[in-house]
Scaffold this active site. Sequence first.
Site, PDB file in Angstrom:
ATOM      1  N   GLY A   1       0.838  -1.189   0.000  1.00 28.72           N
ATOM      2  CA  GLY A   1       0.000   0.000   0.000  1.00 28.72           C
ATOM      3  C   GLY A   1       0.873   1.238   0.000  1.00 28.72           C
ATOM      4  O   GLY A   1       2.022   1.200   0.453  1.00 28.72           O
TER       5      GLY A   1
ATOM      6  N   GLN B   1       2.936  10.078   1.148  1.00 25.68           N
ATOM      7  CA  GLN B   1       4.251   9.420   1.229  1.00 25.68           C
ATOM      8  C   GLN B   1       5.148   9.772   0.045  1.00 25.68           C
ATOM      9  O   GLN B   1       6.367   9.564   0.114  1.00 25.68           O
ATOM     10  CB  GLN B   1       4.091   7.901   1.310  1.00 25.68           C
TER      11      GLN B   1
ATOM     12  N   CYS C   1       6.058   0.272   7.517  1.00 26.56           N
ATOM     13  CA  CYS C   1       5.647   1.430   6.722  1.00 26.56           C
ATOM     14  C   CYS C   1       6.854   1.888   5.913  1.00 26.56           C
ATOM     15  O   CYS C   1       7.948   2.024   6.459  1.00 26.56           O
ATOM     16  CB  CYS C   1       5.169   2.549   7.640  1.00 26.56           C
ATOM     17  N   LEU C   2       6.643   2.110   4.613  1.00 28.95           N
ATOM     18  CA  LEU C   2       7.753   2.531   3.749  1.00 28.95           C
ATOM     19  C   LEU C   2       8.329   3.879   4.191  1.00 28.95           C
ATOM     20  O   LEU C   2       9.476   4.186   3.877  1.00 28.95           O
ATOM     21  CB  LEU C   2       7.295   2.601   2.286  1.00 28.95           C
TER      22      LEU C   2
ATOM     23  N   HIS D   1      -4.469   1.412   7.383  1.00 28.78           N
ATOM     24  CA  HIS D   1      -3.119   1.987   7.474  1.00 28.78           C
ATOM     25  C   HIS D   1      -2.985   3.169   6.497  1.00 28.78           C
ATOM     26  O   HIS D   1      -2.505   4.241   6.862  1.00 28.78           O
ATOM     27  CB  HIS D   1      -2.097   0.885   7.155  1.00 28.78           C
ATOM     28  N   GLU D   2      -3.453   2.954   5.255  1.00 30.57           N
ATOM     29  CA  GLU D   2      -3.295   4.002   4.231  1.00 30.57           C
ATOM     30  C   GLU D   2      -4.221   5.195   4.492  1.00 30.57           C
ATOM     31  O   GLU D   2      -3.822   6.340   4.294  1.00 30.57           O
ATOM     32  CB  GLU D   2      -3.543   3.429   2.830  1.00 30.57           C
TER      33      GLU D   2
ATOM     34  N   HIS E   1      -2.706   7.451   6.903  1.00 34.46           N
ATOM     35  CA  HIS E   1      -1.712   8.351   6.291  1.00 34.46           C
ATOM     36  C   HIS E   1      -2.371   9.643   5.799  1.00 34.46           C
ATOM     37  O   HIS E   1      -1.771  10.720   5.873  1.00 34.46           O
ATOM     38  CB  HIS E   1      -1.038   7.676   5.087  1.00 34.46           C
TER      39      HIS E   1
END
Length: 188
Positions: A48, A53, A91-92, A133-134, A137
């Site tokens: 994702g 991000q 998380c990236l 999660h997304e 963000h």
Amino acid sequence: MEMAVRKIITLGNPILRQKAQPVSKITKAEQQLIDDMFETMEENDGVGLAAPQVAVPKRIFVAKWEGETYALVNPVIEWRSDDLVSGTEGCLSIPRVQAEVNRHLKIRVKALDRNGNKIVIEPEGWLARIFQHEIDHLDGILIIDRSDDLYWVVTEVDEDGKERTRLIPTTKSAIIAAFQKRKTPVRR
Ligand code: NI
């Protein structure tokens, strides 16, 4: 359309902490952004990725799970199941950190697709986790805000040359401090 891998920003960049803006009209620019986000997610082996991000504070995220791809614009969680499930997330934007996070087992999300059509999705389990999660963000919320069960992921090479992963318990403030010290993004 050409696709491009964009740079993923990491913890400490204020864009990650902003509330992203709704998309008023899906134009070629948003569609290009979505294509680039898919490319960037694939390149980084993610499941994702949210627009903030890649430093774009718009309410858009992409996901890929079990061979299906998803691009959601202006997603809104309309309903959440009462059951919570714990799971391990990374998380990236916070590389080398792992968190045990409670998420709703099932949710219902309304959104627009990349062509501006209204869609409703009811993801369950890991897909529901990815979506939550997304969507976090898009509200400037990160996994370190959602968990007290946080770890550094350390990869070590033993005498036989085998790579081994070790988890070192840590805290939110220690993670924030470590990322503040880094002037350049950490190596993945
Ligand atoms: Ni993330």
